[in-house]
Design an enzyme around this catalytic site. Structure first.
Site, PDB file in Angstrom:
ATOM      1  CB  CYS A   2      -0.863   0.024   1.247  1.00  0.00           C
ATOM      2  SG  CYS A   2      -1.821  -1.463   1.482  1.00  0.00           S
ATOM      3  NE  ARG A  27       5.840   1.104  -1.291  1.00  0.00           N
ATOM      4  CZ  ARG A  27       7.041   1.142  -0.724  1.00  0.00           C
ATOM      5  NH1 ARG A  27       7.967   1.904  -1.229  1.00  0.00           N
ATOM      6  NH2 ARG A  27       7.303   0.423   0.336  1.00  0.00           N
ATOM      7  CD1 TRP A  74      -0.566  -5.800  -3.446  1.00  0.00           C
ATOM      8  CD2 TRP A  74      -0.708  -6.770  -1.442  1.00  0.00           C
ATOM      9  NE1 TRP A  74      -0.103  -7.097  -3.570  1.00  0.00           N
ATOM     10  CE2 TRP A  74      -0.183  -7.706  -2.355  1.00  0.00           C
ATOM     11  CE3 TRP A  74      -0.887  -7.165  -0.118  1.00  0.00           C
ATOM     12  CZ2 TRP A  74       0.169  -9.011  -1.995  1.00  0.00           C
ATOM     13  CZ3 TRP A  74      -0.548  -8.462   0.250  1.00  0.00           C
ATOM     14  CH2 TRP A  74      -0.027  -9.365  -0.685  1.00  0.00           C
ATOM     15  CG  ASN A 100       0.414   2.214   3.776  1.00  0.00           C
ATOM     16  OD1 ASN A 100      -0.648   2.223   3.151  1.00  0.00           O
ATOM     17  ND2 ASN A 100       1.517   2.803   3.339  1.00  0.00           N
ATOM     18  N   GLY A 101      -0.553  -1.124   6.734  1.00  0.00           N
ATOM     19  CA  GLY A 101      -0.301  -1.975   7.898  1.00  0.00           C
ATOM     20  C   GLY A 101      -1.493  -2.870   8.165  1.00  0.00           C
ATOM     21  CD  GLU A 481      17.764 -13.154  -7.396  1.00  0.00           C
ATOM     22  OE1 GLU A 481      17.170 -13.700  -6.456  1.00  0.00           O
ATOM     23  OE2 GLU A 481      17.434 -12.044  -7.855  1.00  0.00           O
ATOM     24  CE  LYS A 485      14.507 -11.279  -9.716  1.00  0.00           C
ATOM     25  NZ  LYS A 485      15.136 -11.083  -8.458  1.00  0.00           N
ATOM     26  CD  GLU A 488      10.739 -11.763  -8.753  1.00  0.00           C
ATOM     27  OE1 GLU A 488      10.081 -11.425  -7.770  1.00  0.00           O
ATOM     28  OE2 GLU A 488      11.964 -11.567  -8.847  1.00  0.00           O
ATOM     29  CG  HIS A 504      20.117 -36.758  -4.465  1.00  0.00           C
ATOM     30  ND1 HIS A 504      20.482 -38.015  -4.036  1.00  0.00           N
ATOM     31  CD2 HIS A 504      21.265 -36.089  -4.663  1.00  0.00           C
ATOM     32  CE1 HIS A 504      21.806 -38.077  -3.949  1.00  0.00           C
ATOM     33  NE2 HIS A 504      22.301 -36.917  -4.340  1.00  0.00           N
ATOM     34  CE  LYS A 603      11.886  -3.013  -5.387  1.00  0.00           C
ATOM     35  NZ  LYS A 603      12.652  -4.167  -5.918  1.00  0.00           N
TER      36      LYS A 603
END
Ligand code: F6R
Length: 608
Positions: A2, A27, A74, A100-101, A481, A485, A488, A504, A603
């Site tokens: 948010c 964000r 969000w 926000n929160g 990583e 990438k 996402e 394995h 973000k």
């Protein structure tokens, strides 16, 4: 996640607020809303989807006011609908709140307020705040806000306006950032400094349990106990260029290309012309503590966690200190062992990731000293840490982290050398190691110059549904990583593995439809990784190898080879990750994905 922007001054608030909130779109959000006091009455508009939807509504019916608040939401509690979008109002529509929160005791508070006759219109946790303020408001908004926030458990960054006490915005924070931008006869409130850069670089950072009372010609800060607090005005070093795409199609691509410069910025003044010592100003007050450290625990999430894994390998190799890397979200719930000589390192680009922040607080409660590697100056993690290393790489706006990863890895390298020198005063290998890191920006540039080659390769694999990433040693975290990438931003299912683990289990997945990206640079495990490539090829898997320049042997084994310049093994992650970032980027663009704002992602993950 948010975003909040508030404005009070003499400009047209609607435009300032919309321009500001657009800066926070990166964000991640799913709806937006705005409120202001227009001719003595509270006016609000909300829309689901992009901020442009809200803008359309305001174009039809413009806001005529010099103050107001705006928010991007969000969804956490309640679906992304117009009713659930912020601002939330009290029963009489005299108070508007953006938040926000998360309010953890909102169930209890809702029942309490309903019993007192309040009518709720949304499914959000935030709405309780509007009604709590209503309960407490006679004519002084800040006092009502102070009383309200004392009743809530959880986290908040809020901005509130009311027709009962017009001409002011009241902001309060606990666990969710809020910054006051100070302009010429105008003030801004924001959860992210990018929103105010266009107007001012002078800011104050609110602390937890603080309230700001902002009028057109003054601001005041107090604790929620109504005691005045004095704040220092700080200058933000970011500029407008840093938050523009500057001719690139996406922020992610810009940030990939910024990496040579970003690493130079990180090293400037710290690594001195190939000579020791390493100067890390944020650690100068704690060198004695660092000398006593016997064990390091790294806590982080996502890409920062991957950088932490590279850091583990580096610190163990260079400084010979045992390191464990933990997901912050696991660390905090499992009664971790912290001894007096344990150093905890919190790694975070944003400095606001809720799990990392909470894990760091847990570590501090257990008596640990916490050192942060952080990008955003003044962020919660940076401010709560006992010591720190800032990345100084400018804002990272693309949701998928790129330049922060390489900078975090480089910061770990400098830290490892710093520890080495603290312990041994001098080490004959250090000048060579410094020369090696100094050459990395130029080597990254060489890889970036081969972007077209990687783009063509992306075209060949863009329609695949899965991918496997393999690496060993320092390049194992890079495999993780690379896979992160790809998944996402392109929504292709991808997994990273230590190459030897393939036998394995994951080997069962390999057939002609499975691209396998293998980091096969010339280091101690090169021979072994060639064997892994053979194992993939004999099951008809398609191999993309990331190999060291000059390695001809690999040509005959892999379907595609991307060459990277030679470097000491400990530094190869800074190079091997670059083609993987570009590959993910181009595959995602070719699949029509919105790489800067991938679905469901934010973000800065400020909820636990
Ligand atoms: C992935 C990504 C995330 C972040 C994670 C931690 O590309 O960006 O996985 O790395 O959310 O964020 P910070 O570093 O801000 O704590």
């Amino acid at each position: 996640m948010c975003g909040i922007v508030g404005y009070i001054g003499n400009k047209e608030a609607g435009k300032v607020l919309l321009d500001g909130i657009k800066r926070l779109e990166y964000r991640g959000y799913d709806s937006s809303g705005i409120a202001c006091i227009e001719n003595g009455t509270l006016r609000y508009e909300k829309a689901i989807g992009e901020v442009v939807e809200l803008e359309h509504k305001l174009n039809t019916n413009p806001i005529i006011a010099n103050m107001g608040i705006v928010h991007t939401r969000w969804a956490t509690h309640g679906a992304p609908t117009v009713e659930n979008a912020h601002p939330h109002m009290d029963c009489r529509c005299e108070i508007a709140v953006v938040h926000n929160g998360i309010i953890e005791n909102y169930d209890y508070l809702t029942s309490y307020l309903e019993q007192r006759g309040h009518i709720f219109k949304s499914q959000t946790d935030t709405e309780v705040l509007a009604h709590l303020i209503e309960e407490n408001l006679t004519d002084n908004l800040e006092e009502a806000v102070m009383s309200a926030v004392k009743m809530i458990e959880g986290t908040y960054g809020i901005a509130v306006i009311s027709t009962k006490d017009p001409g002011k915005i009241v902001a309060a924070r606990k666990g969710s950032p809020l910054i006051i931008g100070i302009g010429d006869n105008e003030y801004f409130i924001t959860s992210d400094v990018s929103a105010t850069l266009e107007h001012t670089r002078n800011v104050i950072y609110l602390d937890d349990l603080e309230v700001a009372i902002i009028t057109p010609d003054n601001y005041e800060t107090k604790t929620i106990e109504n005691i005045t607090s004095l704040k220092k005005i700080e200058e933000v070093l970011w500029n407008m260029d840093m938050i523009e795409k500057s001719g690139f199609q996406h922020f992610m691509l810009k940030e990939i290309h910024e990496q040579p410069q970003a690493l130079q910025n990180l090293m400037r003044g710290r690594v001195d012309g190939g000579k020791a010592p390493i100067k890390l100003g944020g650690l100068s007050h704690c060198e004695k503590d660092l000398l006593a450290v016997k064990r390091i625990v790294v806590i982080a999430c996502g890409t920062s966690w991957h950088a932490g894994l590279v850091g583990e390998y580096m610190l163990e190799e260079l400084a010979r200190i045992p390191v464990e890397v933990e997901y912050a979200s696991e660390f905090r719930y499992r009664n971790p062992i912290i001894e007096k000589d344990t150093l905890v390192m919190a790694i975070s680009q944003s400095g606001e990731t809720a799990d990392t922040l909470a894990a760091m607080r847990e570590a501090k409660n257990k008596g640990a000293k916490v050192l942060a590697i952080c990008n955003v100056v003044g962020s919660s993690i940076a401010r709560e840490a006992d010591a720190g290393i800032y990345l100084h790489i400018g804002p990272e706006i693309g949701v998928a982290s790129t330049k922060a990863f390489t900078a975090q890895v480089a910061a770990f390298y400098l830290f490892a050398l710093h520890i080495l020198l603290l312990r041994h005063k001098t080490d004959p290998k250090v000048p060579e190691m410094i020369t090696a890191i100094n050459s990395i920006p130029g080597k990254i540039q060489k890889i970036l110059d081969r972007e077209e080659e990687i783009r063509e390769m992306a075209d060949a694999y863009k329609d695949k549904n899965h991918a496997l990433y393999l690496g060993r040693g320092f390049n194992y975290p890079v495999a993780l990583e690379g896979a992160l990438k790809l998944k996402e931003i392109s929504y292709i299912h991808a997994q990273g593995y230590p190459a030897a683990e393939m036998k394995h289990g994951p080997i069962a997945l390999i057939d002609e439809n499975m691209p396998v990206i293998v980091i096969a640079t010339k280091d101690a495990t090169y021979g072994k990784i060639l064997n892994n490539i053979e194992e993939v090829k004999s099951r008809k898997g398609r191999v993309i190898a990331i190999a060291t320049e000059g390695d001809e042997q690999i040509q005959g084994k892999a379907d595609h080879v991307v060459y990277i310049p030679d470097a000491p093994a400990v530094l190869t992650p800074l190079l091997s990750v670059i083609p993987l970032q570009l590959l993910a980027y181009h595959m995602a663009v070719m699949r029509g994905c919105n790489v800067d704002k991938p679905r469901n992602l934010a973000k800065s993950v400020t909820v636990e």
